[in-house]
Scaffold this motif. Structure first.
Motif, short mmCIF file in Angstrom:
data_model
loop_
_atom_site.label_atom_id
_atom_site.label_comp_id
_atom_site.label_asym_id
_atom_site.label_seq_id
_atom_site.Cartn_x
_atom_site.Cartn_y
_atom_site.Cartn_z
N ILE A 92 9.42 -1.10 -5.54
CA ILE A 92 8.24 -1.26 -5.83
C ILE A 92 8.10 -1.43 -7.49
N ARG A 94 5.14 -1.01 -10.62
CA ARG A 94 3.69 -0.91 -10.91
C ARG A 94 3.37 -1.06 -12.17
N SER A 100 0.03 5.19 -3.55
CA SER A 100 0.72 6.48 -3.49
C SER A 100 1.11 7.01 -4.82
N LEU A 101 1.09 6.26 -5.76
CA LEU A 101 1.37 6.90 -7.00
C LEU A 101 0.22 7.71 -7.61
N ASP A 175 0.29 -3.80 -8.62
CA ASP A 175 1.94 -3.51 -8.10
C ASP A 175 2.33 -4.49 -7.04
N PHE A 176 3.46 -4.13 -6.73
CA PHE A 176 3.85 -5.12 -5.43
C PHE A 176 5.16 -4.25 -5.17
N LYS A 177 5.56 -4.87 -3.81
CA LYS A 177 6.92 -4.41 -3.31
C LYS A 177 7.76 -5.58 -2.97
N ASP A 200 -0.05 -9.10 1.26
CA ASP A 200 0.34 -7.98 2.16
C ASP A 200 1.29 -6.83 1.28
N SER A 201 1.75 -7.58 0.38
CA SER A 201 3.00 -6.52 -0.43
C SER A 201 2.62 -6.48 -1.81
N CYS A 202 1.46 -6.98 -2.43
CA CYS A 202 1.05 -6.56 -3.83
C CYS A 202 -0.35 -6.15 -3.77
#
Ligand code: TMP
Length: 252
Positions: A92, A94, A100-101, A175-177, A200-202
């Protein structure tokens, strides 16, 4: 026609054996899940949008020399990718505090971070993808120190690329994963960006209004997820802007 062999079915995608050795076919489903699949829905057209958007981002990365598993899009819902061994980490990055952070550290959502922060979660649904440190990663042998150096380098290059592409269309990359795969070439291994890069992942926020244009729309019940993803695709020029009342066709 011979049935394809299914390799793996995840929450949002199915992987099939590809037509040539060393390839896989990645099929994007319309299923949306959040909070480790405690919240579920089927959102018509999401798979089509994510297939197109992930193609766009992965092609852009390939073009600037950031290696990815992506080879080419096959149809509305499928893409051909190099098969790789996924490192069991969610990487991840950010730029702005959120999700969650913000919860974990009590930092208000929307606070600009002093520098990009890279975090790792252990990819394990049963455990809810817990946050881990480089100590855990080294101790349990999920990745070597050299891998970790390469992973941070890849993640920050993806961050620079995606931030720039988004900024150009009035969107803040919060952010992204990403997931990283190992590709074997003879005696050598190379790390590549794998899985998908999509809303979906950002986390993607409109720069002017702060409107959420990502999966938080589904997680937090903020409206239509397909409208949000379509907006991203249209701004990036991945889908044409509709001129009249009709929406782009997303159902294959
Ligand atoms: P988080 O703030 O919930 O930890 O999410 C950080 C980023 O990772 C955000 O852009 C959404 C993305 N993400 C995934 O892609 N998959 C997941 O399972 C989770 C929890 C987050």
């Amino acid at each position: 026609m011979a049935r394809r062999k299914k390799i793996y079915e995840g929450k949002a995608k199915i992987l099939y054996e590809g037509p040539e050795p060393g390839t896989i076919v990645q099929y994007f489903k319309d299923d949306a899940t959040a909070f480790n699949a405690q919240k579920k829905d089927v959102i018509e057209g999401k798979g089509v949008l994510n297939n197109r958007l992930s193609e766009f981002f992965m092609t852009g990365l390939n073009n600037i020399g950031v290696p990815t598993h992506f080879l080419r899009r096959l149809n509305m819902r499928e893409q051909l990718c190099r098969s790789c061994e996924i490192i069991p980490l969610e990487v991840i990055v950010r730029n702005v505090a959120a999700g969650s952070l913000s919860k974990r550290l009590g930092i208000e959502e929307g606070t600009q971070l002093p520098r990009p922060i890279v975090e790792y979660c252990f990819k394990n649904d049963e455990l809810g993808d817990p946050l881990v440190t480089e100590e855990h990663i080294a101790a349990f042998g999920w990745a070597s120190q050299q891998d970790m150096d390469d992973i941070v380098h890849l993640a920050l290059r993806v961050n620079d690329f995606l931030s720039g592409v988004m900024m150009a269309v009035g969107i803040k990359l919060v952010d992204f994963k990403i997931e990283i795969g190992r590709v074997y070439e003879g005696d050598f291994q190379r790390l590549v960006v794998a899985d998908e890069i999509s809303p979906d992942s950002c986390r993607l926020w409109d720069i002017e209004t702060g409107k959420h244009l990502d999966k938080d729309v589904f997680r937090r019940d903020l409206g239509s997820l397909t409208d949000a993803y379509t907006e991203v695709a249209q701004r990036l020029g991945v889908l044409p802007r509709s001129t009249g009342a009709t929406k782009p066709t997303l159902i294959n």
